[in-house]
Each structure stands twice: as structure tokens, then as C-alpha cells.
Design a protein around this motif. Structure first.
Motif, PDB file in Angstrom:
ATOM      1  N   ALA A 223     -11.464  19.424  38.748  1.00 49.71           N
ATOM      2  CA  ALA A 223     -11.588  20.847  38.444  1.00 49.71           C
ATOM      3  C   ALA A 223     -10.545  21.648  39.167  1.00 49.71           C
ATOM      4  O   ALA A 223     -10.182  21.361  40.283  1.00 49.71           O
ATOM      5  CB  ALA A 223     -12.972  21.338  38.834  1.00 49.71           C
ATOM      6  N   GLY A 224     -10.068  22.700  38.538  1.00 50.72           N
ATOM      7  CA  GLY A 224      -9.092  23.564  39.178  1.00 50.72           C
ATOM      8  C   GLY A 224      -9.654  24.928  39.463  1.00 50.72           C
ATOM      9  O   GLY A 224      -8.932  25.910  39.441  1.00 50.72           O
ATOM     10  N   GLY A 225     -10.926  24.999  39.732  1.00 45.21           N
ATOM     11  CA  GLY A 225     -11.630  26.259  39.871  1.00 45.21           C
ATOM     12  C   GLY A 225     -11.312  27.005  41.138  1.00 45.21           C
ATOM     13  O   GLY A 225     -10.307  26.779  41.779  1.00 45.21           O
ATOM     14  N   PRO A 226     -12.189  27.910  41.549  1.00 46.99           N
ATOM     15  CA  PRO A 226     -11.875  28.813  42.643  1.00 46.99           C
ATOM     16  C   PRO A 226     -11.762  28.084  43.959  1.00 46.99           C
ATOM     17  O   PRO A 226     -12.296  27.000  44.147  1.00 46.99           O
ATOM     18  CB  PRO A 226     -13.083  29.754  42.662  1.00 46.99           C
ATOM     19  CG  PRO A 226     -14.191  28.930  42.103  1.00 46.99           C
ATOM     20  CD  PRO A 226     -13.557  28.064  41.063  1.00 46.99           C
TER      21      PRO A 226
ATOM     22  N   THR B  58     -21.266  30.691  41.450  1.00 48.51           N
ATOM     23  CA  THR B  58     -20.851  31.428  40.263  1.00 48.51           C
ATOM     24  C   THR B  58     -20.822  30.499  39.047  1.00 48.51           C
ATOM     25  O   THR B  58     -20.740  29.269  39.195  1.00 48.51           O
ATOM     26  CB  THR B  58     -19.448  32.016  40.460  1.00 48.51           C
ATOM     27  OG1 THR B  58     -18.505  30.932  40.584  1.00 48.51           O
ATOM     28  CG2 THR B  58     -19.395  32.888  41.717  1.00 48.51           C
ATOM     29  N   PRO B  59     -20.866  31.056  37.838  1.00 47.81           N
ATOM     30  CA  PRO B  59     -20.742  30.208  36.646  1.00 47.81           C
ATOM     31  C   PRO B  59     -19.465  29.363  36.650  1.00 47.81           C
ATOM     32  O   PRO B  59     -19.485  28.203  36.220  1.00 47.81           O
ATOM     33  CB  PRO B  59     -20.754  31.224  35.502  1.00 47.81           C
ATOM     34  CG  PRO B  59     -21.532  32.388  36.039  1.00 47.81           C
ATOM     35  CD  PRO B  59     -21.160  32.465  37.489  1.00 47.81           C
TER      36      PRO B  59
ATOM     37  N   ARG C 151     -19.993  26.459  38.964  1.00 49.39           N
ATOM     38  CA  ARG C 151     -20.868  25.466  38.351  1.00 49.39           C
ATOM     39  C   ARG C 151     -20.116  24.634  37.310  1.00 49.39           C
ATOM     40  O   ARG C 151     -20.317  23.418  37.199  1.00 49.39           O
ATOM     41  CB  ARG C 151     -22.073  26.151  37.705  1.00 49.39           C
ATOM     42  CG  ARG C 151     -23.044  26.739  38.723  1.00 49.39           C
ATOM     43  CD  ARG C 151     -24.110  27.585  38.028  1.00 49.39           C
ATOM     44  NE  ARG C 151     -25.019  28.158  38.980  1.00 49.39           N
ATOM     45  CZ  ARG C 151     -26.154  27.601  39.390  1.00 49.39           C
ATOM     46  NH1 ARG C 151     -26.503  26.417  38.925  1.00 49.39           N
ATOM     47  NH2 ARG C 151     -26.942  28.202  40.264  1.00 49.39           N
ATOM     48  N   GLN C 152     -19.246  25.284  36.563  1.00 47.91           N
ATOM     49  CA  GLN C 152     -18.459  24.548  35.580  1.00 47.91           C
ATOM     50  C   GLN C 152     -17.505  23.587  36.274  1.00 47.91           C
ATOM     51  O   GLN C 152     -17.277  22.462  35.795  1.00 47.91           O
ATOM     52  CB  GLN C 152     -17.683  25.517  34.688  1.00 47.91           C
ATOM     53  CG  GLN C 152     -16.899  24.833  33.575  1.00 47.91           C
ATOM     54  CD  GLN C 152     -17.811  24.057  32.642  1.00 47.91           C
ATOM     55  OE1 GLN C 152     -18.822  24.564  32.162  1.00 47.91           O
ATOM     56  NE2 GLN C 152     -17.467  22.800  32.378  1.00 47.91           N
ATOM     57  N   GLN C 153     -16.956  24.002  37.390  1.00 47.72           N
ATOM     58  CA  GLN C 153     -16.083  23.121  38.161  1.00 47.72           C
ATOM     59  C   GLN C 153     -16.831  21.849  38.564  1.00 47.72           C
ATOM     60  O   GLN C 153     -16.289  20.740  38.480  1.00 47.72           O
ATOM     61  CB  GLN C 153     -15.581  23.849  39.405  1.00 47.72           C
ATOM     62  CG  GLN C 153     -14.582  23.048  40.231  1.00 47.72           C
ATOM     63  CD  GLN C 153     -14.270  23.725  41.546  1.00 47.72           C
ATOM     64  OE1 GLN C 153     -15.183  24.165  42.241  1.00 47.72           O
ATOM     65  NE2 GLN C 153     -13.009  23.825  41.879  1.00 47.72           N
ATOM     66  N   MET C 154     -18.068  22.016  38.975  1.00 49.25           N
ATOM     67  CA  MET C 154     -18.873  20.856  39.336  1.00 49.25           C
ATOM     68  C   MET C 154     -19.117  19.963  38.118  1.00 49.25           C
ATOM     69  O   MET C 154     -18.999  18.737  38.205  1.00 49.25           O
ATOM     70  CB  MET C 154     -20.197  21.324  39.935  1.00 49.25           C
ATOM     71  CG  MET C 154     -20.056  22.040  41.265  1.00 49.25           C
ATOM     72  SD  MET C 154     -21.603  22.779  41.823  1.00 49.25           S
ATOM     73  CE  MET C 154     -22.626  21.328  42.026  1.00 49.25           C
ATOM     74  N   ARG C 155     -19.464  20.572  36.995  1.00 51.06           N
ATOM     75  CA  ARG C 155     -19.737  19.766  35.795  1.00 51.06           C
ATOM     76  C   ARG C 155     -18.502  18.979  35.367  1.00 51.06           C
ATOM     77  O   ARG C 155     -18.615  17.847  34.890  1.00 51.06           O
ATOM     78  CB  ARG C 155     -20.221  20.673  34.657  1.00 51.06           C
ATOM     79  CG  ARG C 155     -21.639  21.207  34.870  1.00 51.06           C
ATOM     80  CD  ARG C 155     -22.168  21.860  33.619  1.00 51.06           C
ATOM     81  NE  ARG C 155     -21.509  23.127  33.345  1.00 51.06           N
ATOM     82  CZ  ARG C 155     -21.934  24.304  33.779  1.00 51.06           C
ATOM     83  NH1 ARG C 155     -23.024  24.387  34.533  1.00 51.06           N
ATOM     84  NH2 ARG C 155     -21.287  25.417  33.478  1.00 51.06           N
ATOM     85  N   ASP C 156     -17.341  19.575  35.529  1.00 53.23           N
ATOM     86  CA  ASP C 156     -16.101  18.899  35.140  1.00 53.23           C
ATOM     87  C   ASP C 156     -15.805  17.683  36.010  1.00 53.23           C
ATOM     88  O   ASP C 156     -14.957  16.855  35.658  1.00 53.23           O
ATOM     89  CB  ASP C 156     -14.923  19.872  35.233  1.00 53.23           C
ATOM     90  CG  ASP C 156     -14.964  20.944  34.153  1.00 53.23           C
ATOM     91  OD1 ASP C 156     -15.706  20.757  33.167  1.00 53.23           O
ATOM     92  OD2 ASP C 156     -14.274  21.968  34.301  1.00 53.23           O
ATOM     93  N   SER C 157     -16.462  17.588  37.155  1.00 56.20           N
ATOM     94  CA  SER C 157     -16.195  16.496  38.089  1.00 56.20           C
ATOM     95  C   SER C 157     -17.332  15.487  38.160  1.00 56.20           C
ATOM     96  O   SER C 157     -17.400  14.702  39.103  1.00 56.20           O
ATOM     97  CB  SER C 157     -15.942  17.080  39.485  1.00 56.20           C
ATOM     98  OG  SER C 157     -14.812  17.913  39.474  1.00 56.20           O
ATOM     99  N   ALA C 158     -18.217  15.503  37.194  1.00 57.44           N
ATOM    100  CA  ALA C 158     -19.381  14.614  37.234  1.00 57.44           C
ATOM    101  C   ALA C 158     -18.973  13.147  37.261  1.00 57.44           C
ATOM    102  O   ALA C 158     -19.621  12.323  37.921  1.00 57.44           O
ATOM    103  CB  ALA C 158     -20.288  14.901  36.039  1.00 57.44           C
ATOM    104  N   ALA C 159     -17.916  12.785  36.564  1.00 57.87           N
ATOM    105  CA  ALA C 159     -17.498  11.377  36.528  1.00 57.87           C
ATOM    106  C   ALA C 159     -17.026  10.910  37.895  1.00 57.87           C
ATOM    107  O   ALA C 159     -17.283   9.769  38.298  1.00 57.87           O
ATOM    108  CB  ALA C 159     -16.392  11.187  35.493  1.00 57.87           C
TER     109      ALA C 159
END
Length: 319
Positions: free
Chosen positions: A53-56, A225-226, A229-237
Motif C-alpha cells: 500500500a502507498g497510503g498515508p 481513516t477509510p 483501512r484500504q491500505q491494510m486491505r491492500d496488504s492482506a496477502a
């Protein structure tokens, strides 16, 4: 203005700054701190599971004024500009079904520090990354000047290594550290076992949610933050690959052999299991300072970036 004695004079700077926001795994960018003779680099390793993930990112204060303006050398392209693990963006994702063992990342980190001429370095790590920093100090003590560890998950002190708990290790831990041992067992029942069940059903996102609730706590998880959370989901693998690999062996006697100065940062609101393990670690290390970060949970550097930044810079300066 020249930096004061003992203060790093040059900083390697990543394109996104120092503390890339992640929970369990990616290398943080090198925020640098190497003296002009090439010594005393500072490398940061956050937790894992979010490496694609490249999130915050957690926000650090600006570069301290007494370090002066960045030089041309500070901005040169080096491997430290994008200090990431092998499965972080823009690298290829880990192969389906593969494991992601910690020792591989220890060797990667050491190779990078040597290539940059940054050893011995101050290593800063969160969670999974903090465990990697500790392993680096054990296996390659000559490349580590000091450690800053945010809540490394030292489960092998209680369970041993391998797919199942080792009865002798567990019994010894229960006698010596009953609070930490019971907290680890409760974590296994409430978090690790449900994660294994979810992975067995092929539901990696459910496993991720169980993990996040277990290591952050419900209140800290609700504050995400949403985008986070998306950053986490993107790294589930990546989280599943770490879970599949498990933890390397680690014994109390090994931890006592760590001779480098160490700063332990523990969140005031972190779950009991990580606070208990941090207290145990503080009792084992021969040269240690421990700081409780007010209002923070397991994402210590994200919950209190200014406090953590001051604590790390102060520690590095003294050491």
C-alpha cells in the motif's frame, strides 16, 4: 550551523519521508542520519502487512534546523531513497502460497546498510519491523549502533518456534512471567487461532480484520481513516505470508546478549499482550530505556508522531 557533537550531520531522505504509514512490515524509508564520514545511519522499519500500500504516512516534524540545509549528497539517488522490503511497491507482490520469513529481511537490511556505507546504524522499528531490528542486532552486531523498538511481538519467548507451542518453553515462561504468558495465550485464542481458521476458509480479509482488532484494540481500530483501512486491505496477502512463516527462534539468553543501547517505545493504550512483552524485553536487555507514549496504541509513531520523533532524536543524540 554545524550540528552539535554526536548529532548526525547528513540525512538520507526518502521521497515520502521517514515513517511510511504501515502497521506490520515494510522497511521505512531511511530518514538518514549519517555522519559525513559515512557512519551512524538511521534506518526505520515499521510493521508488516501493508507493504503493497502507498497510503498515508505518519507525520514527522520538519528536519531540525540545527542540521542545516540538505546538501546535494542528501538528495542523491541511493538505495536508501526507497528502503523497502522485497515485496513492497513497486516490486512484485509475493507469490501466492509463499511464506515471508524474517531472516530474509534481516539479510536484506544488512546488505543495504553495507552498500550505503551506513553501518553501524541506529535502527528504528515498529512491531514486525522491530523484531527484525532485534534479530539484526543479534546476528550482525557490528552493523548496529543502537536500537529503537516499538512493541516487537516476541511471542517465541512464550511459545517457542514452530507451528505448535513448545511445552517446555511455555512452562518456563508461565513460571517466570505469568502475566505476559497468559496475555500471549489469550491473544492466541482470540486472534491467532481465529486468523488460522479464516485463512483455512480462504478468507484473507476476515483474517486481516481479526488481526487488526487484536493488535490495535477496538478503539484504535475505530479511529483509522477509510484510506488507512484500504491500505491494510491492500496488504492482506503480505500479512498472510508473514503468518505462514511464523517467528524465528528467540530465547531469553539471546536477548540478554544484545549489547547495543536500546530505546523501547510502548503505547499507553496498546493491548495488554504487547505491553506485557515490552516490559519483559525491558527486563532482559542490559542497556535499555523505556518510554510510554501517551495516548498511543500499537501504531505508536502514527498516534503520536511528534512525541516519538522527539524521543528518537533525543535518544540517537545521546548515543
Amino acid at each position: 550551523m554545524a550540528p552539535p557533537a554526536g548529532r548526525p550531520a547528513r540525512w538520507w531522505r526518502g521521497d515520502r519521508g521517514a515513517w511510511h504509514g504501515s502497521h506490520r512490515g515494510s522497511w521505512q524509508r531511511v530518514r538518514g542520519a549519517a555522519a559525513r564520514d559515512g557512519q551512524r545511519g538511521v534506518a526505520g522499519l515499521p510493521g508488516g502487512g501493508h507493504r503493497r500500500a502507498g497510503g498515508p504516512r505518519a507525520r514527522w516534524p520538519r528536519r531540525p534546523a540545527h542540521l542545516g540545509r540538505p546538501t546535494r549528497a542528501d538528495r542523491r539517488a541511493t538505495p536508501g531513497d526507497r528502503l523497502q522490503p522485497r515485496y513492497a511497491r513497486p516490486n512484485e507482490a509475493i507469490a501466492p502460497g509463499a511464506a515471508d520469513p524474517m531472516p530474509v529481511h534481516v539479510d536484506d537490511l544488512v546488505a543495504l546498510l553495507r552498500a550505503l556505507g551506513a553501518a553501524p546504524a541506529h535502527l528504528v522499528g515498529n512491531s514486525w519491523g522491530a523484531f527484525i531490528c532485534l534479530l539484526t542486532a543479534l546476528r550482525y552486531p557490528h552493523v548496529v549502533h543502537s536500537l529503537v523498538l516499538e512493541e516487537p511481538p516476541l511471542l517465541p519467548l512464550v511459545l517457542g518456534s514452530g507451528a505448535r507451542p513448545q511445552p517446555a518453553v511455555l512452562a518456563r515462561a508461565l513460571r517466570r512471567r505469568p502475566r505476559a504468558t497468559l496475555a500471549v495465550l489469550a491473544f492466541g485464542l482470540r486472534t491467532s487461532a481465529p486468523m488460522a481458521w479464516a485463512y483455512g476458509r480462504g478468507d484473507v480479509q476476515r483474517a486481516l480484520r481479526i488481526f487488526a482488532r487484536g493488535v490495535l484494540g477496538r478503539q484504535a481500530l475505530a479511529r483509522l481513516t477509510p484510506q488507512r483501512r484500504q491500505q491494510m486491505r491492500d496488504s492482506a496477502a503480505e500479512l498472510q505470508a508473514e503468518f505462514r512463516a511464523g517467528f524465528p527462534p528467540l530465547a531469553e539468553s539471546q536477548v540478554r546478549d544484545v549489547r547495543v543501547p536500546t530505546l523501547l517505545l510502548t503505547g499507553e493504550r496498546s493491548p495488554t499482550v504487547v505491553r506485557a512483552l515490552s516490559e519483559w524485553l525491558a527486563d532482559l536487555l542490559p542497556d535499555v530505556e523505556q518510554v510510554v507514549v501517551p495516548g498511543a496504541s500499537h501504531l505508536v509513531h502514527e498516534d503520536a508522531p511528534a512525541f516519538v520523533n522527539d524521543a528518537v532524536l533525543g535518544f540517537v543524540t545521546r548515543r
